[in-house]
Every structure is written in C-alpha cells, then in structure tokens.
Scaffold this motif. Sequence first.
Motif, PDB file in Angstrom:
ATOM      1  N   ILE A 167      43.303  23.858  -6.163  1.00  0.00           N
ATOM      2  CA  ILE A 167      42.177  23.316  -5.397  1.00  0.00           C
ATOM      3  C   ILE A 167      41.138  24.423  -5.232  1.00  0.00           C
ATOM      4  N   PRO A 168      39.870  24.161  -5.569  1.00  0.00           N
ATOM      5  CA  PRO A 168      38.851  25.231  -5.558  1.00  0.00           C
ATOM      6  C   PRO A 168      38.273  25.520  -4.177  1.00  0.00           C
ATOM      7  N   VAL A 169      39.086  26.025  -3.287  1.00  0.00           N
ATOM      8  CA  VAL A 169      38.647  26.459  -1.958  1.00  0.00           C
ATOM      9  C   VAL A 169      38.950  27.946  -1.865  1.00  0.00           C
ATOM     10  N   TYR A 170      37.914  28.729  -1.560  1.00  0.00           N
ATOM     11  CA  TYR A 170      38.051  30.185  -1.577  1.00  0.00           C
ATOM     12  C   TYR A 170      37.447  30.775  -0.310  1.00  0.00           C
ATOM     13  N   THR A 171      37.940  31.955   0.080  1.00  0.00           N
ATOM     14  CA  THR A 171      37.341  32.683   1.197  1.00  0.00           C
ATOM     15  C   THR A 171      36.482  33.799   0.637  1.00  0.00           C
ATOM     16  N   ASP A 172      35.454  34.160   1.393  1.00  0.00           N
ATOM     17  CA  ASP A 172      34.517  35.186   0.953  1.00  0.00           C
ATOM     18  C   ASP A 172      34.202  36.092   2.136  1.00  0.00           C
TER      19      ASP A 172
ATOM     20  N   ARG B 139      34.208  24.654  -3.918  1.00  0.00           N
ATOM     21  CA  ARG B 139      33.497  24.555  -5.195  1.00  0.00           C
ATOM     22  C   ARG B 139      33.916  23.297  -5.950  1.00  0.00           C
ATOM     23  N   LYS B 140      33.263  23.084  -7.106  1.00  0.00           N
ATOM     24  CA  LYS B 140      33.557  21.984  -8.028  1.00  0.00           C
ATOM     25  C   LYS B 140      33.419  20.618  -7.362  1.00  0.00           C
ATOM     26  N   VAL B 141      32.386  20.466  -6.556  1.00  0.00           N
ATOM     27  CA  VAL B 141      32.126  19.200  -5.884  1.00  0.00           C
ATOM     28  C   VAL B 141      31.280  18.333  -6.809  1.00  0.00           C
ATOM     29  N   GLU B 142      31.670  17.081  -6.952  1.00  0.00           N
ATOM     30  CA  GLU B 142      30.893  16.113  -7.723  1.00  0.00           C
ATOM     31  C   GLU B 142      30.587  14.932  -6.820  1.00  0.00           C
ATOM     32  N   GLY B 143      29.411  14.366  -6.977  1.00  0.00           N
ATOM     33  CA  GLY B 143      29.043  13.210  -6.170  1.00  0.00           C
ATOM     34  C   GLY B 143      28.205  13.613  -4.964  1.00  0.00           C
ATOM     35  N   ASP B 144      28.420  12.905  -3.852  1.00  0.00           N
ATOM     36  CA  ASP B 144      27.627  13.093  -2.631  1.00  0.00           C
ATOM     37  C   ASP B 144      28.172  14.276  -1.830  1.00  0.00           C
TER      38      ASP B 144
ATOM     39  N   GLU C 101      43.438  25.461   5.974  1.00  0.00           N
ATOM     40  CA  GLU C 101      43.176  24.172   6.610  1.00  0.00           C
ATOM     41  C   GLU C 101      42.468  23.216   5.662  1.00  0.00           C
ATOM     42  N   LEU C 102      41.450  23.721   4.935  1.00  0.00           N
ATOM     43  CA  LEU C 102      40.707  22.846   4.024  1.00  0.00           C
ATOM     44  C   LEU C 102      41.548  22.446   2.810  1.00  0.00           C
ATOM     45  N   LYS C 103      42.370  23.351   2.300  1.00  0.00           N
ATOM     46  CA  LYS C 103      43.236  22.987   1.174  1.00  0.00           C
ATOM     47  C   LYS C 103      44.227  21.905   1.581  1.00  0.00           C
ATOM     48  N   ASP C 104      44.849  22.060   2.743  1.00  0.00           N
ATOM     49  CA  ASP C 104      45.792  21.050   3.224  1.00  0.00           C
ATOM     50  C   ASP C 104      45.088  19.712   3.452  1.00  0.00           C
ATOM     51  N   TRP C 105      43.885  19.739   3.993  1.00  0.00           N
ATOM     52  CA  TRP C 105      43.131  18.517   4.237  1.00  0.00           C
ATOM     53  C   TRP C 105      42.763  17.817   2.915  1.00  0.00           C
TER      54      TRP C 105
END
Length: 178
Positions: free
Chosen positions: A106-111, A123-128, A168-172
């Motif tokens: 899942i493309p969720v990263y911390t910076d 990242r890698k969001v498609e659509g709205d 949290e976001l990856k689990d969600w």
Amino acid sequence: MSACISLRSAVLRSALRGACSLLGRTPAPPAAAAGLRLVCTAAPEAHKPFIIESTEEYKFVERLIPPTRIPAPPQHAGAAPSGWTPPADSPPALPYMIRRSRMHNIPVYTDLTKGNLRTTLVRKVEGDIWALEKDVKQYLKEVTGKELPTQVNEVTMILKVKGHFEKELKDWLISKGF
C-alpha cells in the motif's frame, strides 16, 4: 597537363608491377609492399568464423537474467506471516482508487522534512482525490480527536497529512479493500 597524367600512370604501373612480383616472396600482402591500401580481401571458405548456437547451455544463462516483471503475489486467507495483506478480490465501489506499488504494498509513506516537519503521504491515487481527502480527514478526526491539516496535489495525485499516521492509514485502507 597530359604529361603529368602520363607520368602518374607510369608510376602507378611500376608500383603495381613491383607489388605483383613480390607476391611469392613476402609473407605480407602485396599491397602493403607497394604502399597501397587493399580494398577487398576474400578469405578462403575454411577460415571464415562461424557461430554455433547451443540451446542446451542457455538454461545456465536464464538463471542470471532478472525477471522482466514482478510476479503476482500468492493468495492468503488473511495476513501473511510478514504482516502483508493481499488486496480484495474486487476493488471497493468508491469514487477513488489507490493502486498498490509495484511490490504489491500500500503506497502510504512517512516523510520528515525541514528538520522536524512530519508528514504522511498517500500516493498512487486515481479518481476523486478530494473525496479521499474528506474520508481521510473524517477517519483521522475519529482516531485523534482533532482535525488535521491536509494538502492535495492534483497534478501528482498525492495526499499529504500533517503528522505520522502511516500505520493507521494503511490499516484503514486495507479495511476499505485496497
């Protein structure tokens, strides 16, 4: 002018005669003896190089060539022992889609920028992407109890959230079916 041409042709004739007379005496090609360049040398049929193609030994070479694409992940009933979870069989019916990375994560990263500015990137969001931002804000408000600032980049389709909320976001997103 004609005397000059006849002189040149006489010199050329004598050079060729000298080259031809040296043919049997020197191991070097006759043109080298006369100072002339060879245009074409035909090699005898016995000395031509040839290539033998061996398909039997190619199996040793195939092992060294990296795969051209990453294979599909194996199917698990739940999470793998490493903690990796496969995507749902069908994507969820939402106005946005989050594609997995090329390694099926899942493309969720911390910076961490500017010394101590902590952000989470989706990242890698498609659509709205605005609907995703609204859902993420609502979910993180339930988790943290306060509304967190977010930033949407419509060109690169990246959603930034202030703070480190990778787990949290990856689990969600996994619970949503991504």
